[in-house]
Design a protein around this motif. Structure first.
Motif, PDB file in Angstrom:
ATOM      1  N   HIS A   1      -0.791 -13.795   8.786  1.00 40.48           N
ATOM      2  CA  HIS A   1      -1.369 -13.510  10.108  1.00 40.48           C
ATOM      3  C   HIS A   1      -2.882 -13.511  10.017  1.00 40.48           C
ATOM      4  O   HIS A   1      -3.505 -12.467  10.019  1.00 40.48           O
ATOM      5  CB  HIS A   1      -0.891 -12.150  10.619  1.00 40.48           C
ATOM      6  CG  HIS A   1       0.583 -11.987  10.516  1.00 40.48           C
ATOM      7  ND1 HIS A   1       1.440 -12.587  11.395  1.00 40.48           N
ATOM      8  CD2 HIS A   1       1.355 -11.340   9.619  1.00 40.48           C
ATOM      9  CE1 HIS A   1       2.697 -12.281  11.042  1.00 40.48           C
ATOM     10  NE2 HIS A   1       2.659 -11.533   9.979  1.00 40.48           N
TER      11      HIS A   1
ATOM     12  N   GLU B   1      -9.168   8.752   2.452  1.00 40.37           N
ATOM     13  CA  GLU B   1      -8.552   7.642   1.718  1.00 40.37           C
ATOM     14  C   GLU B   1      -8.891   6.377   2.510  1.00 40.37           C
ATOM     15  O   GLU B   1      -8.350   6.147   3.593  1.00 40.37           O
ATOM     16  CB  GLU B   1      -7.038   7.866   1.646  1.00 40.37           C
ATOM     17  CG  GLU B   1      -6.311   6.810   0.836  1.00 40.37           C
ATOM     18  CD  GLU B   1      -4.814   7.113   0.721  1.00 40.37           C
ATOM     19  OE1 GLU B   1      -4.455   8.289   0.469  1.00 40.37           O
ATOM     20  OE2 GLU B   1      -4.019   6.168   0.901  1.00 40.37           O
TER      21      GLU B   1
ATOM     22  N   ASN C   1      -7.245   7.098   5.818  1.00 37.98           N
ATOM     23  CA  ASN C   1      -6.075   7.988   5.716  1.00 37.98           C
ATOM     24  C   ASN C   1      -4.808   7.321   6.245  1.00 37.98           C
ATOM     25  O   ASN C   1      -4.028   7.907   6.993  1.00 37.98           O
ATOM     26  CB  ASN C   1      -6.356   9.320   6.418  1.00 37.98           C
ATOM     27  CG  ASN C   1      -7.544  10.028   5.781  1.00 37.98           C
ATOM     28  OD1 ASN C   1      -7.759   9.921   4.561  1.00 37.98           O
ATOM     29  ND2 ASN C   1      -8.349  10.708   6.590  1.00 37.98           N
ATOM     30  N   GLN C   2      -4.650   6.065   5.839  1.00 42.64           N
ATOM     31  CA  GLN C   2      -3.430   5.302   6.107  1.00 42.64           C
ATOM     32  C   GLN C   2      -3.201   4.928   7.576  1.00 42.64           C
ATOM     33  O   GLN C   2      -2.073   4.615   7.962  1.00 42.64           O
ATOM     34  CB  GLN C   2      -2.196   6.013   5.513  1.00 42.64           C
ATOM     35  CG  GLN C   2      -2.362   6.272   4.017  1.00 42.64           C
ATOM     36  CD  GLN C   2      -1.104   6.761   3.346  1.00 42.64           C
ATOM     37  OE1 GLN C   2      -0.094   6.990   3.984  1.00 42.64           O
ATOM     38  NE2 GLN C   2      -1.155   6.909   2.028  1.00 42.64           N
ATOM     39  N   GLU C   3      -4.272   4.971   8.360  1.00 40.22           N
ATOM     40  CA  GLU C   3      -4.186   4.433   9.720  1.00 40.22           C
ATOM     41  C   GLU C   3      -5.341   3.461   9.919  1.00 40.22           C
ATOM     42  O   GLU C   3      -6.452   3.699   9.425  1.00 40.22           O
ATOM     43  CB  GLU C   3      -4.288   5.551  10.772  1.00 40.22           C
ATOM     44  CG  GLU C   3      -3.069   6.448  10.873  1.00 40.22           C
ATOM     45  CD  GLU C   3      -1.809   5.724  11.368  1.00 40.22           C
ATOM     46  OE1 GLU C   3      -1.912   4.637  11.978  1.00 40.22           O
ATOM     47  OE2 GLU C   3      -0.708   6.264  11.123  1.00 40.22           O
ATOM     48  N   ILE C   4      -5.092   2.393  10.667  1.00 42.42           N
ATOM     49  CA  ILE C   4      -6.152   1.431  10.956  1.00 42.42           C
ATOM     50  C   ILE C   4      -7.274   2.165  11.699  1.00 42.42           C
ATOM     51  O   ILE C   4      -7.018   2.904  12.652  1.00 42.42           O
ATOM     52  CB  ILE C   4      -5.622   0.283  11.848  1.00 42.42           C
ATOM     53  CG1 ILE C   4      -4.379  -0.383  11.220  1.00 42.42           C
ATOM     54  CG2 ILE C   4      -6.718  -0.750  12.118  1.00 42.42           C
ATOM     55  CD1 ILE C   4      -4.605  -1.043   9.895  1.00 42.42           C
TER      56      ILE C   4
ATOM     57  N   TRP D   1       1.612  -7.432   1.004  1.00 47.21           N
ATOM     58  CA  TRP D   1       1.000  -8.742   0.796  1.00 47.21           C
ATOM     59  C   TRP D   1       1.846  -9.560  -0.149  1.00 47.21           C
ATOM     60  O   TRP D   1       2.537  -9.011  -1.009  1.00 47.21           O
ATOM     61  CB  TRP D   1      -0.420  -8.545   0.238  1.00 47.21           C
ATOM     62  CG  TRP D   1      -1.270  -7.798   1.212  1.00 47.21           C
ATOM     63  CD1 TRP D   1      -1.981  -8.319   2.247  1.00 47.21           C
ATOM     64  CD2 TRP D   1      -1.465  -6.369   1.283  1.00 47.21           C
ATOM     65  NE1 TRP D   1      -2.591  -7.315   2.962  1.00 47.21           N
ATOM     66  CE2 TRP D   1      -2.302  -6.112   2.395  1.00 47.21           C
ATOM     67  CE3 TRP D   1      -1.011  -5.273   0.536  1.00 47.21           C
ATOM     68  CZ2 TRP D   1      -2.693  -4.825   2.765  1.00 47.21           C
ATOM     69  CZ3 TRP D   1      -1.394  -3.990   0.903  1.00 47.21           C
ATOM     70  CH2 TRP D   1      -2.234  -3.772   2.004  1.00 47.21           C
TER      71      TRP D   1
ATOM     72  N   SER E   1      -8.669   0.775   6.811  1.00 48.79           N
ATOM     73  CA  SER E   1      -7.792   1.909   7.134  1.00 48.79           C
ATOM     74  C   SER E   1      -8.409   3.186   6.581  1.00 48.79           C
ATOM     75  O   SER E   1      -9.050   3.174   5.527  1.00 48.79           O
ATOM     76  CB  SER E   1      -6.384   1.709   6.571  1.00 48.79           C
ATOM     77  OG  SER E   1      -6.398   1.810   5.161  1.00 48.79           O
TER      78      SER E   1
ATOM     79  N   MET F   1       1.171   4.217   2.842  1.00 49.89           N
ATOM     80  CA  MET F   1       0.991   3.660   4.183  1.00 49.89           C
ATOM     81  C   MET F   1       2.148   2.723   4.556  1.00 49.89           C
ATOM     82  O   MET F   1       2.602   2.712   5.703  1.00 49.89           O
ATOM     83  CB  MET F   1      -0.347   2.927   4.291  1.00 49.89           C
ATOM     84  CG  MET F   1      -0.610   2.402   5.706  1.00 49.89           C
ATOM     85  SD  MET F   1      -2.285   1.712   5.892  1.00 49.89           S
ATOM     86  CE  MET F   1      -2.205   1.062   7.569  1.00 49.89           C
TER      87      MET F   1
ATOM     88  N   TYR G   1       0.890  -1.159   0.000  1.00 50.85           N
ATOM     89  CA  TYR G   1       0.000   0.000   0.000  1.00 50.85           C
ATOM     90  C   TYR G   1       0.927   1.208   0.000  1.00 50.85           C
ATOM     91  O   TYR G   1       1.475   1.587   1.041  1.00 50.85           O
ATOM     92  CB  TYR G   1      -0.875  -0.042   1.251  1.00 50.85           C
ATOM     93  CG  TYR G   1      -1.896   1.058   1.415  1.00 50.85           C
ATOM     94  CD1 TYR G   1      -1.909   2.216   0.634  1.00 50.85           C
ATOM     95  CD2 TYR G   1      -2.892   0.937   2.379  1.00 50.85           C
ATOM     96  CE1 TYR G   1      -2.853   3.215   0.804  1.00 50.85           C
ATOM     97  CE2 TYR G   1      -3.853   1.924   2.570  1.00 50.85           C
ATOM     98  CZ  TYR G   1      -3.818   3.069   1.779  1.00 50.85           C
ATOM     99  OH  TYR G   1      -4.755   4.064   1.965  1.00 50.85           O
TER     100      TYR G   1
ATOM    101  N   LEU H   1      -7.810  -3.855   4.183  1.00 52.72           N
ATOM    102  CA  LEU H   1      -6.501  -4.518   4.259  1.00 52.72           C
ATOM    103  C   LEU H   1      -6.631  -5.951   4.760  1.00 52.72           C
ATOM    104  O   LEU H   1      -6.970  -6.179   5.920  1.00 52.72           O
ATOM    105  CB  LEU H   1      -5.588  -3.735   5.202  1.00 52.72           C
ATOM    106  CG  LEU H   1      -5.547  -2.207   5.035  1.00 52.72           C
ATOM    107  CD1 LEU H   1      -4.585  -1.597   6.065  1.00 52.72           C
ATOM    108  CD2 LEU H   1      -5.146  -1.803   3.626  1.00 52.72           C
ATOM    109  N   PRO H   2      -6.330  -6.906   3.892  1.00 50.41           N
ATOM    110  CA  PRO H   2      -6.314  -8.305   4.352  1.00 50.41           C
ATOM    111  C   PRO H   2      -5.059  -8.522   5.219  1.00 50.41           C
ATOM    112  O   PRO H   2      -4.238  -7.620   5.339  1.00 50.41           O
ATOM    113  CB  PRO H   2      -6.247  -9.100   3.048  1.00 50.41           C
ATOM    114  CG  PRO H   2      -5.623  -8.190   2.067  1.00 50.41           C
ATOM    115  CD  PRO H   2      -6.008  -6.787   2.467  1.00 50.41           C
ATOM    116  N   PRO H   3      -4.913  -9.697   5.831  1.00 47.73           N
ATOM    117  CA  PRO H   3      -3.755  -9.951   6.708  1.00 47.73           C
ATOM    118  C   PRO H   3      -2.438  -9.665   5.983  1.00 47.73           C
ATOM    119  O   PRO H   3      -2.252 -10.085   4.837  1.00 47.73           O
ATOM    120  CB  PRO H   3      -3.889 -11.440   7.030  1.00 47.73           C
ATOM    121  CG  PRO H   3      -5.338 -11.730   6.880  1.00 47.73           C
ATOM    122  CD  PRO H   3      -5.806 -10.863   5.758  1.00 47.73           C
TER     123      PRO H   3
ATOM    124  N   LYS I   1       5.006   4.783   5.580  1.00 53.61           N
ATOM    125  CA  LYS I   1       4.699   5.424   6.859  1.00 53.61           C
ATOM    126  C   LYS I   1       4.923   4.454   8.023  1.00 53.61           C
ATOM    127  O   LYS I   1       5.469   4.823   9.062  1.00 53.61           O
ATOM    128  CB  LYS I   1       3.219   5.852   6.798  1.00 53.61           C
ATOM    129  CG  LYS I   1       2.746   6.700   7.933  1.00 53.61           C
ATOM    130  CD  LYS I   1       1.295   7.115   7.645  1.00 53.61           C
ATOM    131  CE  LYS I   1       0.668   7.789   8.854  1.00 53.61           C
ATOM    132  NZ  LYS I   1      -0.763   8.071   8.613  1.00 53.61           N
TER     133      LYS I   1
ATOM    134  N   ALA J   1      -9.338   2.198   2.760  1.00 53.67           N
ATOM    135  CA  ALA J   1      -8.837   0.957   2.153  1.00 53.67           C
ATOM    136  C   ALA J   1      -9.204  -0.236   3.022  1.00 53.67           C
ATOM    137  O   ALA J   1      -9.369  -0.120   4.231  1.00 53.67           O
ATOM    138  CB  ALA J   1      -7.320   1.040   1.981  1.00 53.67           C
TER     139      ALA J   1
END
Lengths: 147, 84, 147, 84
Positions: free
Chosen positions: A146, B73, B58-61, A131, B56, A64, A61, B77-79, A67, B75
């Motif tokens: 995970h 933004e 803005n790029q944070e969980i 990934w 997520s 991110m 990604y 996110l898979p593992p 970051k 998204a």
């Protein structure tokens, strides 16, 4: 060896391969106080959880991923008695035996370098949005490390 | 329309697309997005329900209570499987 | 990169410097099952136990030093779930910042590689007949790491 | 004469020499060597007594009961300091 040592070069997600000697230079150039450097290099295995793997590819990604790697470096510098840390991860297609990920940690003493290096790679696996697709004789599989 | 980015195996659940669009109002919560996804994409919804896939923003969980605006933004996110 | 991979090259005491990329090749060339490589690089610090150090020199017991490094590699291969290990130490004069010692351990999984790598460097310090002279502004000192 | 090799700081105790010779009979034990050294080189003897310096015979650390012959490769080893 003249290499750039700004913080941006110490945390990268890139498609191309890297030279460990060159990346090491960035870390050791930071201080003559460094006495112990621990490194982790992850490479592409031809085998995974009981099946053969012919090659692989990593998706990240963009933004991110960088970051999170930056966070990892900064937390390592804060939480461990170390002098510098470098964190690199490749994306795109990767052949068996090739480099995937590199962590280099320089410290005055080796115990701190080892601890921080292990923490970085453990943390990278946990929090970095990357990934892996494995190409196997049985077909292509997205890997869930995970679940 | 809210745009939602997809990564890794999630793309295979949505006909190979790396993006989907959901009609939501500004101020909707992440859990509202999840509810809508459950209807439109049951498999995706199930993975979100089971927390195998996280959202997520803005790029944070994000938490399920996080409020969304269309310019965020977003998204799914898979593992993660980086690091060799 | 074409490099020799016989066991003799995997355990060395040498005067000259080494390239980490080249030494890594010897380890990774052993098996496509290697997925995690842990490394330790010891470098010459300009500071030691509260005093400045301007340079240093290592003396080794020729024959016995090699024998002990060989034992370390063989015990590591036996006692840990690893695929290959390389152990190098330099002797003679060494300037600040230069490489002194290198351990590289390749394993299927990173935890085993880290454990074995740390064990190798700890054991090296314990059983290998190598001595260090530090040149300091206050004079030359033989270092007693394990008195 | 038995030849005994010296390493590291031990050389400074014996006028910079990296070798010394001791008159011993074949079959003498390491502890006999240590006793002779204590007489001839008191500082060296003290370090051996305190186990700060160990004796190696044919490149292996020896016990004080190890028997010696003149052709053995004997060395006195101060504390090791390799590994950075």
């Amino acid at each position: 060896m003249a290499v750039e040592t700004d913080a941006d070069m110490l945390v990268r997600v890139q498609e191309g391969n890297f030279s460990i000697d060159q990346e090491l230079e960035r870390v050791r150039a930071r201080s003559t106080k460094i006495g112990g450097i621990a490194m982790f290099l992850g490479t592409a295995r031809d085998h995974s959880k009981g099946h053969d793997v012919s090659s692989m590819a990593f998706e990240h990604y963009e933004g991110m991923a960088q970051k999170k790697l930056k966070e990892i470096r900064e937390r390592a510098l804060q939480d461990f008695d170390i002098i510098e840390a470098l964190v690199l991860h490749r994306y795109g297609p990767i052949e068996i035996g090739e480099n995937i990920v590199l962590i280099i940690v320089g410290a005055q003493h080796r115990a701190d370098a080892f601890k921080a290096c292990q923490w970085c790679i453990d943390e990278l696996k946990k929090i970095t949005p990357i990934w892996k697709m494995e190409y196997t004789p049985q077909g292509d599989v997205w890997v869930e490390e995970h679940p | 329309m809210f745009q939602v980015r997809l990564f890794g195996m999630l793309k295979t659940l949505v006909a190979g697309s790396n993006m989907l669009e959901m009609p939501l109002a500004d101020g909707a919560l992440v859990k509202d997005l999840v509810d809508s996804l459950k209807v439109e994409y049951p498999e995706l919804g199930k993975l979100l329900e089971q927390k195998k896939v996280v959202v997520s923003v803005n790029q944070e969980i994000a938490h399920w209570e996080t409020a969304l605006v269309e310019s965020d933004e977003i998204a799914l996110l898979p593992p993660f499987a980086g690091g060799a």
